[in-house]
Design a protein around this motif. Structure first.
Motif, PDB file in Angstrom:
ATOM      1  N   ASP A 118       0.832  -1.204   0.000  1.00 47.24           N
ATOM      2  CA  ASP A 118       0.000   0.000   0.000  1.00 47.24           C
ATOM      3  C   ASP A 118       0.872   1.261   0.000  1.00 47.24           C
ATOM      4  O   ASP A 118       0.614   2.203  -0.768  1.00 47.24           O
ATOM      5  N   ALA A 119       1.909   1.276   0.846  1.00 50.95           N
ATOM      6  CA  ALA A 119       2.806   2.431   0.887  1.00 50.95           C
ATOM      7  C   ALA A 119       3.566   2.584  -0.426  1.00 50.95           C
ATOM      8  O   ALA A 119       3.750   3.704  -0.928  1.00 50.95           O
ATOM      9  N   MET A 120       3.988   1.459  -0.982  1.00 50.79           N
ATOM     10  CA  MET A 120       4.709   1.503  -2.256  1.00 50.79           C
ATOM     11  C   MET A 120       3.806   2.030  -3.365  1.00 50.79           C
ATOM     12  O   MET A 120       4.219   2.873  -4.177  1.00 50.79           O
ATOM     13  N   SER A 121       2.577   1.564  -3.406  1.00 54.28           N
ATOM     14  CA  SER A 121       1.654   1.980  -4.457  1.00 54.28           C
ATOM     15  C   SER A 121       1.377   3.480  -4.396  1.00 54.28           C
ATOM     16  O   SER A 121       1.389   4.178  -5.415  1.00 54.28           O
ATOM     17  N   THR A 159       6.614   4.427   5.082  1.00 52.02           N
ATOM     18  CA  THR A 159       5.437   5.249   4.809  1.00 52.02           C
ATOM     19  C   THR A 159       5.591   5.832   3.412  1.00 52.02           C
ATOM     20  O   THR A 159       6.712   6.054   2.938  1.00 52.02           O
ATOM     21  N   SER A 160       4.461   6.060   2.763  1.00 54.78           N
ATOM     22  CA  SER A 160       4.517   6.632   1.417  1.00 54.78           C
ATOM     23  C   SER A 160       5.117   8.032   1.449  1.00 54.78           C
ATOM     24  O   SER A 160       5.858   8.415   0.535  1.00 54.78           O
ATOM     25  N   GLU A 161       4.834   8.782   2.512  1.00 49.91           N
ATOM     26  CA  GLU A 161       5.365  10.145   2.609  1.00 49.91           C
ATOM     27  C   GLU A 161       6.892  10.142   2.686  1.00 49.91           C
ATOM     28  O   GLU A 161       7.561  10.959   2.035  1.00 49.91           O
ATOM     29  N   LEU A 162       7.447   9.228   3.457  1.00 52.71           N
ATOM     30  CA  LEU A 162       8.903   9.169   3.592  1.00 52.71           C
ATOM     31  C   LEU A 162       9.548   8.727   2.279  1.00 52.71           C
ATOM     32  O   LEU A 162      10.571   9.283   1.863  1.00 52.71           O
ATOM     33  N   LEU A 163       8.962   7.728   1.633  1.00 54.11           N
ATOM     34  CA  LEU A 163       9.510   7.267   0.360  1.00 54.11           C
ATOM     35  C   LEU A 163       9.516   8.392  -0.671  1.00 54.11           C
ATOM     36  O   LEU A 163      10.480   8.555  -1.431  1.00 54.11           O
ATOM     37  N   ALA A 186      15.861   0.340   5.388  1.00 56.82           N
ATOM     38  CA  ALA A 186      17.166   0.132   6.017  1.00 56.82           C
ATOM     39  C   ALA A 186      18.131   1.267   5.712  1.00 56.82           C
ATOM     40  O   ALA A 186      18.876   1.716   6.589  1.00 56.82           O
ATOM     41  N   ALA A 187      18.146   1.733   4.462  1.00 58.18           N
ATOM     42  CA  ALA A 187      19.101   2.768   4.064  1.00 58.18           C
ATOM     43  C   ALA A 187      18.640   3.434   2.785  1.00 58.18           C
ATOM     44  O   ALA A 187      17.818   2.899   2.037  1.00 58.18           O
ATOM     45  N   ALA A 188      19.172   4.619   2.553  1.00 61.70           N
ATOM     46  CA  ALA A 188      18.898   5.374   1.323  1.00 61.70           C
ATOM     47  C   ALA A 188      20.226   5.761   0.682  1.00 61.70           C
ATOM     48  O   ALA A 188      21.287   5.657   1.305  1.00 61.70           O
ATOM     49  N   ALA A 189      20.153   6.204  -0.570  1.00 58.29           N
ATOM     50  CA  ALA A 189      21.342   6.599  -1.336  1.00 58.29           C
ATOM     51  C   ALA A 189      22.336   5.446  -1.450  1.00 58.29           C
ATOM     52  O   ALA A 189      23.549   5.641  -1.355  1.00 58.29           O
TER      53      ALA A 189
END
Length: 278
Positions: A118-121, A159-163, A186-189
């Motif tokens: 759901d968050a990904m979508s 969360t969709s907002e964070l993504l 877990a991590a970004a970049a």
């Protein structure tokens, strides 16, 4: 039988102690398995079992040369295990120090995966409409720890907002991939390996090559949103599914995530050469 005789010779207290001893051993083994689950150590364990079986076969068939080689491998195997499983052993000791090695936390995997989808979508839909480039890789059985270490640690709830915020252009973390591990960011970049196949369509950019690269060396699911066109794509097991509608994306992500054996063929399925299948 000696085993039955030993049982009859023991007192009820001794039998109870032996049962508790066996149960504790099984519990420790179970916890160790849960620690290495989802890492590359699982594949390494399979290799170790194969070596042990091969050694037993050489002993049974009296294959002296091969048996000597297997014996040397087993002799030095303890040192190799310490080196190979160093990350898992360190993680187990850290959990033991925090008192979490024997804690039990049963999560409803189906609801967690549903929340993830759901968050990904929502995030993919938002970014696709605004042509915000994105690259999100979801860990499955093969561990992605070595790629997580190349990025910025987060350990955040999904969360969709964070993504969406992570991939907003001109922000510190928008370059690279977001890696999801155990239903958490877990991590970004993060840096993913680029596919070196010469057969990839020239119209594919770095994000698609990185998504294909990680799918060739692991079983991770990787989601791509094109910055140029806003198209939604997905890679898994070396296959690239391009130009997905949001509905097709949700269905495919759910099927691959839950390990469905049958996947209906449709016009949005493409192979890694950038050509339609079938």
């Amino acid at each position: 039988m000696p085993f039955l005789e030993n049982l009859t010779d023991q007192t009820p207290l001794e039998l109870l102690v032996n049962v508790i001893d066996i149960l504790l051993v099984w519990f420790v083994v179970y916890k160790l398995i849960t620690i290495i689950k989802g890492t590359k150590a699982v594949q390494l364990l399979k290799g170790i079992f194969f070596i042990i079986i091969a050694y037993l076969i050489t002993q049974a068939l009296n294959l002296e040369t091969l048996g000597w080689i297997m014996q040397q491998v087993l002799n030095w195997g303890f040192l190799a295990i310490i080196i190979i499983f160093q990350p898992e052993m360190r993680r187990a000791l850290e959990q033991l120090g925090r008192g979490k090695l024997f804690s039990s936390s049963q999560l409803n995997e189906e609801s967690e995966r549903g929340r993830l989808i759901d968050a990904m979508s929502k995030s993919v839909s938002y970014m696709a409409k605004r042509r915000i480039g994105a690259l999100i890789s979801i860990e499955r059985e093969t561990g992605l720890s070595e790629y997580i270490e190349t990025g910025i640690p987060m350990n955040s709830d999904i969360t969709s907002e964070l993504l969406i915020n992570l991939f907003i252009p001109n922000t510190p973390l928008h370059d690279g991939a977001v890696i999801i591990q155990k239903n958490r960011i877990a991590a970004a970049a993060c840096y993913l390996p680029l596919s070196e196949s010469p057969f990839i369509s020239k119209e594919l950019g770095t994000r698609h090559r990185a998504a294909l690269g990680i799918s060739e060396v692991t079983d991770a699911i990787t989601v791509i949103v094109s910055e140029e066109t806003g198209a939604i794509s997905l890679t898994a097991n070396g296959d690239l599914h391009r130009n997905l509608s949001l509905e097709d994306f949700e269905v495919k992500l759910r099927r691959i995530w839950f390990g469905a054996e049958q996947q209906t063929a449709d016009s949005s399925r493409w192979n890694w050469r950038g050509k339609k299948n079938g």
